[in-house]
Design a protein around this motif. Structure first.
Motif, PDB file in Angstrom:
ATOM      1  N   SER A   1      63.309  -1.026 -13.467  1.00  0.00           N
ATOM      2  CA  SER A   1      63.200  -1.222 -12.025  1.00  0.00           C
ATOM      3  C   SER A   1      61.720  -1.270 -11.657  1.00  0.00           C
ATOM      4  O   SER A   1      60.978  -0.327 -11.942  1.00  0.00           O
ATOM      5  CB  SER A   1      63.897  -0.085 -11.280  1.00  0.00           C
ATOM      6  N   THR A   2      61.291  -2.366 -11.023  1.00  0.00           N
ATOM      7  CA  THR A   2      59.875  -2.594 -10.767  1.00  0.00           C
ATOM      8  C   THR A   2      59.664  -3.210  -9.400  1.00  0.00           C
ATOM      9  O   THR A   2      60.573  -3.841  -8.848  1.00  0.00           O
ATOM     10  CB  THR A   2      59.283  -3.536 -11.831  1.00  0.00           C
ATOM     11  N   THR A   3      58.458  -3.064  -8.866  1.00  0.00           N
ATOM     12  CA  THR A   3      58.139  -3.751  -7.613  1.00  0.00           C
ATOM     13  C   THR A   3      56.635  -3.912  -7.480  1.00  0.00           C
ATOM     14  O   THR A   3      55.852  -3.100  -7.994  1.00  0.00           O
ATOM     15  CB  THR A   3      58.707  -2.979  -6.394  1.00  0.00           C
ATOM     16  N   VAL A   4      56.236  -4.990  -6.797  1.00  0.00           N
ATOM     17  CA  VAL A   4      54.839  -5.219  -6.439  1.00  0.00           C
ATOM     18  C   VAL A   4      54.805  -5.664  -4.984  1.00  0.00           C
ATOM     19  O   VAL A   4      55.702  -6.383  -4.522  1.00  0.00           O
ATOM     20  CB  VAL A   4      54.182  -6.268  -7.362  1.00  0.00           C
ATOM     21  N   PHE A   5      53.786  -5.196  -4.243  1.00  0.00           N
ATOM     22  CA  PHE A   5      53.681  -5.503  -2.809  1.00  0.00           C
ATOM     23  C   PHE A   5      52.206  -5.668  -2.480  1.00  0.00           C
ATOM     24  O   PHE A   5      51.381  -4.840  -2.841  1.00  0.00           O
ATOM     25  CB  PHE A   5      54.275  -4.353  -1.987  1.00  0.00           C
ATOM     26  N   MET A   6      51.884  -6.766  -1.749  1.00  0.00           N
ATOM     27  CA  MET A   6      50.498  -7.035  -1.394  1.00  0.00           C
ATOM     28  C   MET A   6      50.364  -7.445   0.066  1.00  0.00           C
ATOM     29  O   MET A   6      51.225  -8.155   0.600  1.00  0.00           O
ATOM     30  CB  MET A   6      49.928  -8.142  -2.280  1.00  0.00           C
TER      31      MET A   6
ATOM     32  N   SER B   1      61.611   2.587  -7.137  1.00  0.00           N
ATOM     33  CA  SER B   1      60.304   1.931  -7.095  1.00  0.00           C
ATOM     34  C   SER B   1      60.023   1.373  -5.705  1.00  0.00           C
ATOM     35  O   SER B   1      58.902   1.505  -5.176  1.00  0.00           O
ATOM     36  CB  SER B   1      60.253   0.807  -8.134  1.00  0.00           C
ATOM     37  N   GLU B   2      61.031   0.757  -5.105  1.00  0.00           N
ATOM     38  CA  GLU B   2      60.859   0.185  -3.768  1.00  0.00           C
ATOM     39  C   GLU B   2      60.603   1.270  -2.725  1.00  0.00           C
ATOM     40  O   GLU B   2      59.837   1.061  -1.773  1.00  0.00           O
ATOM     41  CB  GLU B   2      62.098  -0.626  -3.391  1.00  0.00           C
ATOM     42  N   THR B   3      61.225   2.438  -2.892  1.00  0.00           N
ATOM     43  CA  THR B   3      61.019   3.531  -1.941  1.00  0.00           C
ATOM     44  C   THR B   3      59.575   4.019  -1.982  1.00  0.00           C
ATOM     45  O   THR B   3      58.941   4.212  -0.936  1.00  0.00           O
ATOM     46  CB  THR B   3      61.978   4.692  -2.248  1.00  0.00           C
ATOM     47  N   VAL B   4      59.042   4.213  -3.171  1.00  0.00           N
ATOM     48  CA  VAL B   4      57.654   4.668  -3.303  1.00  0.00           C
ATOM     49  C   VAL B   4      56.704   3.648  -2.664  1.00  0.00           C
ATOM     50  O   VAL B   4      55.787   4.018  -1.915  1.00  0.00           O
ATOM     51  CB  VAL B   4      57.295   4.892  -4.785  1.00  0.00           C
ATOM     52  N   SER B   5      56.913   2.366  -2.947  1.00  0.00           N
ATOM     53  CA  SER B   5      56.060   1.325  -2.375  1.00  0.00           C
ATOM     54  C   SER B   5      56.152   1.316  -0.856  1.00  0.00           C
ATOM     55  O   SER B   5      55.128   1.235  -0.157  1.00  0.00           O
ATOM     56  CB  SER B   5      56.471  -0.038  -2.942  1.00  0.00           C
ATOM     57  N   ALA B   6      57.372   1.402  -0.329  1.00  0.00           N
ATOM     58  CA  ALA B   6      57.564   1.369   1.130  1.00  0.00           C
ATOM     59  C   ALA B   6      56.928   2.586   1.798  1.00  0.00           C
ATOM     60  O   ALA B   6      56.318   2.473   2.871  1.00  0.00           O
ATOM     61  CB  ALA B   6      59.050   1.291   1.455  1.00  0.00           C
ATOM     62  N   GLN B   7      57.054   3.749   1.196  1.00  0.00           N
ATOM     63  CA  GLN B   7      56.458   4.957   1.773  1.00  0.00           C
ATOM     64  C   GLN B   7      54.941   4.842   1.799  1.00  0.00           C
ATOM     65  O   GLN B   7      54.296   5.208   2.792  1.00  0.00           O
ATOM     66  CB  GLN B   7      56.888   6.183   0.955  1.00  0.00           C
ATOM     67  N   PHE B   8      54.368   4.347   0.722  1.00  0.00           N
ATOM     68  CA  PHE B   8      52.919   4.187   0.668  1.00  0.00           C
ATOM     69  C   PHE B   8      52.438   3.224   1.750  1.00  0.00           C
ATOM     70  O   PHE B   8      51.487   3.518   2.501  1.00  0.00           O
ATOM     71  CB  PHE B   8      52.489   3.698  -0.714  1.00  0.00           C
ATOM     72  N   MET B   9      53.078   2.058   1.852  1.00  0.00           N
ATOM     73  CA  MET B   9      52.634   1.064   2.823  1.00  0.00           C
ATOM     74  C   MET B   9      52.853   1.547   4.250  1.00  0.00           C
ATOM     75  O   MET B   9      52.040   1.262   5.140  1.00  0.00           O
ATOM     76  CB  MET B   9      53.373  -0.257   2.587  1.00  0.00           C
ATOM     77  N   ASP B  10      53.916   2.280   4.502  1.00  0.00           N
ATOM     78  CA  ASP B  10      54.160   2.842   5.831  1.00  0.00           C
ATOM     79  C   ASP B  10      53.028   3.809   6.203  1.00  0.00           C
ATOM     80  O   ASP B  10      52.496   3.780   7.327  1.00  0.00           O
ATOM     81  CB  ASP B  10      55.506   3.566   5.833  1.00  0.00           C
ATOM     82  N   GLN B  11      52.657   4.652   5.262  1.00  0.00           N
ATOM     83  CA  GLN B  11      51.586   5.613   5.514  1.00  0.00           C
ATOM     84  C   GLN B  11      50.257   4.905   5.778  1.00  0.00           C
ATOM     85  O   GLN B  11      49.513   5.284   6.697  1.00  0.00           O
ATOM     86  CB  GLN B  11      51.439   6.557   4.320  1.00  0.00           C
TER      87      GLN B  11
END
Length: 527
Positions: A359-364, A384-394
């Motif tokens: 399970s992987t994700t990249v967001f830019m 993976s998507e949850t960690v990315s979304a939380q980071f970007m929200d913060q």
């Protein structure tokens, strides 16, 4: 009186603006609105979110039991964070580090798009070239589409092929050539006027780019992107991941558990390498993100032509029309999901998922020069998507504005439910019609699309064998009348699925497999 009120209002407005009427000077008008929003976050915003990232990953791992994770953040061409968590394989103490190789699954697609963009940039191929010019095996049901489908059409999933066309054939043991030779049996939606996610359409485009340059896809990827960026942990060959002493093993949930994982399967994706066959580490992925956010440059060197790279970040397909008035639609570029956030900034993203254990994700956010990658060695549960979304929200809001974990977990649960049969095979009907004698179902069968099958009996027990060279064998359990069921397996498993026989003159004329019949191709006829 009216003039005095107006003057008072003007005075208050000027005071609020911190200036006097004598000091005020109008801002010069721009010739046009800005094409790219001005930066709205700064280093302090990113640093604050990076400071919370350990906690996001650790909370996700505690909640889901995910064995191993690696994450990294790039901001303004600098790697601000790169760290591994957990273990490469359950039951061991082998740690995940920033050089651990994870299978990228469909995060391979945006990486592949940069490989092809590099090829376009120096004229080896053009985005509008018909794929069949270089990949003669590509053919679909409509000869016009076969001849005219371009790199853009296949990389943006607008060829008309149905969702995940041909994927199940890979489970059945068929290779790339076998699958290419059967895509022309699938019904097509409107060419260039529909979106359906197709790994083998995407793969045909990647292989065409490689053949146009006299090589194969793994070698083209190495030459065009991996080697120039110094991505020593990255490959588009399965054996390089499998043979690496520092690779993250696939994991699936143990039966009946939501947090216990086991290393049960190995996913071998070489048949669809451009779409899902890359493996990499977070350290290597930060190099690729820096190049993507740098307009094709990396450490002062031009890796990919800027215009060709930007073309991959441009919307080419409407992937999801909003059902809510005023809400934003979703789009797909070339290997990227392309969207805009609530402040008008373009978002580029992609997730990858192997049901057999990755399970992987990249967001830019290109306008902010910000990117995050999260890799994990578990089957997809949204971690993976949850960690990315939380980071970007913060980063964007200075706090968490959405409870991301249950939202994203619910989305993944919904996907699984959508793929499952509507029939609860574990609960027989109130009045069950008995099966015929087992011998009446026995025989050899064939499907032009799915290949040969055999039904055999051992006493009153039936077994179904399907796939190339009898790859898969399933015990059949009676459900009702001439309908049996079995538990599906492989990357495209959907849980229990039905097998309904058609009996003519006391012999099986054919049978249909429920989960194979979405396109009307799931019927096997007696041979």
């Amino acid at each position: 009186m009216a003039a005095r009120i107006a003057a008072t209002v003007l005075t208050l407005a000027l005071v609020a603006a911190g200036c006097s009427s004598e000091e005020a000077s109008p801002e010069p008008l721009a010739d046009s609105p800005p094409a790219v929003p001005a930066a709205q976050i700064d280093r302090a915003d990113v640093d604050a979110a990076v400071g919370d990232l350990d906690g996001y990953v650790e909370a996700m791992m505690a909640r889901t039991g995910t064995p191993g994770v690696a994450a990294a953040v790039v901001y303004q061409d600098e790697v601000l964070y790169s760290r591994g968590f957990g273990v490469r394989k359950v039951g061991t103490d082998e740690p995940v580090d920033t050089h651990t190789r994870f299978q990228l699954a469909s995060v391979s697609k945006p990486v592949a798009s940069s490989v092809i963009a590099a090829s376009v940039g120096d004229g080896a191929v053009d985005w509008t070239d018909p794929v069949r010019r270089y990949e003669p095996e590509f053919a679909v049901a409509d000869p016009y589409v076969s001849e005219h489908a371009t790199f853009v059409d296949l990389l943006s999933h607008r060829s008309g092929l149905p969702d995940h066309a041909g994927d199940v054939l890979e489970d059945f043991g068929y290779d790339y050539d076998d699958i290419m030779g059967r895509l022309d049996q699938l019904p097509l939606a409107s060419f260039r006027d529909s979106y359906a996610y197709t790994n083998f359409g995407f793969t045909a485009a990647g292989n065409a780019a490689a053949k146009a340059q006299g090589t194969d896809w793994p070698e083209l990827s190495r030459r065009r992107i991996y080697e120039p960026l110094g991505m020593a942990d990255t490959s588009s060959r399965f054996e390089d991941w499998a043979n690496s002493p520092n690779h993250a093993v696939n994991h699936v949930l143990a039966e009946g558990s939501t947090t216990e994982w086991e290393a049960k399967y190995v996913r071998e994706p070489d048949n669809q390498s451009p779409a899902g066959g890359a493996s990499s580490s977070v350290d290597d992925m930060t190099k690729w993100i820096r190049m993507e956010l740098g307009g094709g440059e990396f450490e002062g060197r031009r890796i990919v032509d800027a215009d060709a790279l930007q073309y991959t970040h441009t919307s080419h397909s409407l992937s999801g029309a909003s059902g809510t008035e005023g809400a934003r639609d979703s789009f797909y570029g070339l290997g990227f999901n392309v969207g805009t956030d609530d402040k008008g900034r373009v978002e580029l993203s992609h997730s990858g998922a192997f049901a057999l254990g990755a399970s992987t994700t990249v967001f830019m956010l290109p306008s902010e020069q910000l990117g995050i990658v999260v890799l994990s060695n578990s089957a997809p549960v949204g971690g993976s998507e949850t960690v990315s979304a939380q980071f970007m929200d913060q980063v964007r809001n200075g706090r968490q504005t959405v409870d991301w974990a249950p939202l994203i977990a619910g989305i993944f649960d919904g996907i699984a439910e959508e793929e499952a049969s509507p029939i609860d095979y574990a609960t027989p009907p109130a009045s069950v019609t008995p099966a015929r004698p087992a011998t009446e179902y026995v025989g050899t069968f064939d499907s032009p699309f799915h290949g040969p099958a055999r039904v055999s009996a051992d006493g009153d027990r039936l077994t179904l064998t399907v796939g190339k060279d009898g790859r898969l064998t399933y015990p059949l359990t009676h459900y009702d009348g001439d309908t049996y069921f079995f538990e599906t397996s492989g990357e495209n498993a959907v849980g229990p699925t039905g097998v309904t026989f058609e009996i003519v003159n006391g012999a099986p004329a054919s049978f249909a497999v429920e989960y194979l019949d979405k396109q009307g191709l799931g019927r096997f006829t007696r041979s």
